[in-house]
Design an enzyme around this catalytic site. Structure first.
Site, short mmCIF file in Angstrom:
data_model
loop_
_atom_site.label_atom_id
_atom_site.label_comp_id
_atom_site.label_asym_id
_atom_site.label_seq_id
_atom_site.Cartn_x
_atom_site.Cartn_y
_atom_site.Cartn_z
NE ARG A 1 -55.34 93.71 -16.33
CZ ARG A 1 -55.73 94.11 -17.54
NH1 ARG A 1 -56.74 93.52 -18.14
NH2 ARG A 1 -55.12 95.11 -18.15
CD1 TRP B 1 -47.54 92.77 -5.33
CD2 TRP B 1 -48.76 91.01 -4.67
NE1 TRP B 1 -47.40 91.80 -6.28
CE2 TRP B 1 -48.12 90.69 -5.90
CE3 TRP B 1 -49.57 90.04 -4.06
CZ2 TRP B 1 -48.29 89.46 -6.52
CZ3 TRP B 1 -49.73 88.81 -4.69
CH2 TRP B 1 -49.09 88.53 -5.90
CB CYS C 1 -55.31 96.05 -12.95
SG CYS C 1 -54.32 95.05 -11.81
CD GLU D 1 -50.00 100.77 -6.97
OE1 GLU D 1 -51.22 101.04 -6.95
OE2 GLU D 1 -49.54 99.67 -6.64
#
Length: 387
Positions: A86, A257, A83, A262
């Site tokens: 973070r 979000w 991720c 992506e």
């Protein structure tokens, strides 16, 4: 919420989990010490350790306190090596729903999660933690890899209408009794499929008010808006297993979000998803006869511009890969200053476009797997990303 006829649990037996083993006491101890170490106001750790030891000896597991659950869920985000987003791990809102294991109740709360996280477009990070696995008593499972997934329909000619990634889930939903729209389209929202061993599986359609979607348009290419492209606003990962102190929560949907790439560089662009680049390249009048014309690169930039433009125009939270790269490096510095390791998987942290001009590209990372964390569940794995 309109429930679709459910099916008996036996029909879902291929996905039924095995009985959970007793909790690993060493992992439980490490977590309790971590919690107390980062919260000195809790006082000496010995009393809590004794409680955990006694509970595990009696039942094979233990129940986290409310504070431990919140801390564990947030640290699981902090430890998620794949991720990039973070920096705001402390802001994760934790919904304690551990007393819920009935599939219908789980599905209903997933709908509430979508409404809460969507927040009228001001998307906020949320996790809903349902009943854990216990020895001889598995918790519920969510079959969808995200709460919102678009159907994929396989045509007689081998072509696919919709999202190719979801062909299997679509077929499963149809077998369970889901009725797609009379006129099938490329963005039909699939129902939630929630299962639990020893109970009837539940298949529930998501109500429209829970599915916030953004129509995709381009600031300079008006014809793109007429294609009817859209994407949902809240990426709720729902098939990952949250592990805190040796306790597994198999149903713990969570979201942040979206980062624009992506959607624009993966979901709409990948050949095994919507595969839009060839069509858009032709519509843009580009020379697609050779990859050396860099037509794919040019289309990718414009598609990602369209995504960011559309979300901004709709007033829906999104971030771009340059900003998020800078934020991740700021997060990395904070973690190192706090004396903590910040694991990161380079292949997931580096954006799928313009990689070399982002700061995260030009360094190596610690790839150790820390706990608490999110792990692949009983269904097809997906990146445990919160943006």
């Amino acid at each position: 919420m309109a429930p679709v006829p459910s099916c008996p649990a036996e029909a879902m037996s291929p996905h039924a989990p095995s009985a959970a083993p007793s909790v690993d006491l060493a992992e439980a101890e490490d977590f309790v010490r971590l919690h107390h170490g980062e919260h000195p106001e809790l006082g000496p750790v010995e009393h809590r350790l004794a409680e955990v030891h006694a509970e595990v000896a009696a039942t094979g597991t233990y129940r986290h306190t409310a504070d431990e659950l919140v801390f564990g869920a947030r640290v699981a985000w902090r430890n998620s090596a794949r991720c990039i987003g973070r920096l705001y791990w402390r802001s994760l809102r934790v919904r304690d729903l551990r007393d819920l294991r009935d599939p219908k109740e789980v599905a209903d709360e997933c709908v509430e999660h979508l409404k809460l996280a969507g927040n009228g477009g001001k998307v906020r990070p949320v996790i809903s933690v349902f009943a854990p696995d216990e020895p001889g008593r598995p918790g519920p499972r969510i079959r969808n890899e995200q709460l919102i997934r678009y159907a994929g329909y396989l045509g007689s000619d081998g072509g696919v209408l919709g999202d190719r990634r979801n062909l299997g889930l679509t077929e499963e939903a149809l077998e369970l009794g889901w009725r797609p729209p009379a006129r099938r389209g490329p963005f039909d929202v699939l129902p939630l499929v929630v299962t639990r061993e020893g109970a009837e599986s539940c298949l529930v359609e998501l109500p429209g008010e829970a599915v916030l979607e953004v129509p995709i348009e381009h600031p300079e290419l008006p014809w793109l808006a007429r294609l009817g492209l859209r994407w949902h606003a809240v990426p709720v990962i729902s098939n990952m297993r949250l592990r805190i102190g040796g306790v597994d929560y198999p149903a713990a949907p969570f979201n942040g979000w979206y980062m624009g790439t992506e959607i624009g560089a993966r979901n709409l662009a990948d050949a095994d998803r919507y595969d839009l680049l060839p069509y858009l390249g032709r519509r843009m009048g580009l020379d697609t006869s050779s990859v050396r014309t860099l037509w794919k690169d040019r289309v990718l930039v414009e598609l990602n511009r369209a995504v960011l433009h559309s979300f901004a125009r709709a007033g829906v939270t999104i971030t771009d890969h340059h900003t998020e790269s800078d934020r991740f490096l700021a997060h990395l510095e904070k973690e190192e200053a706090a004396g903590r390791s910040c694991p990161a998987d380079w292949t997931w942290i580096v954006p799928p476009m313009s990689s070399g001009i982002t700061g995260v590209f030009h360094r190596y990372y610690d790839r150790r797997e820390l706990v608490p964390n999110f792990f692949p569940g009983d269904t097809t794995g997906v990146c445990p990303v919160i943006h």
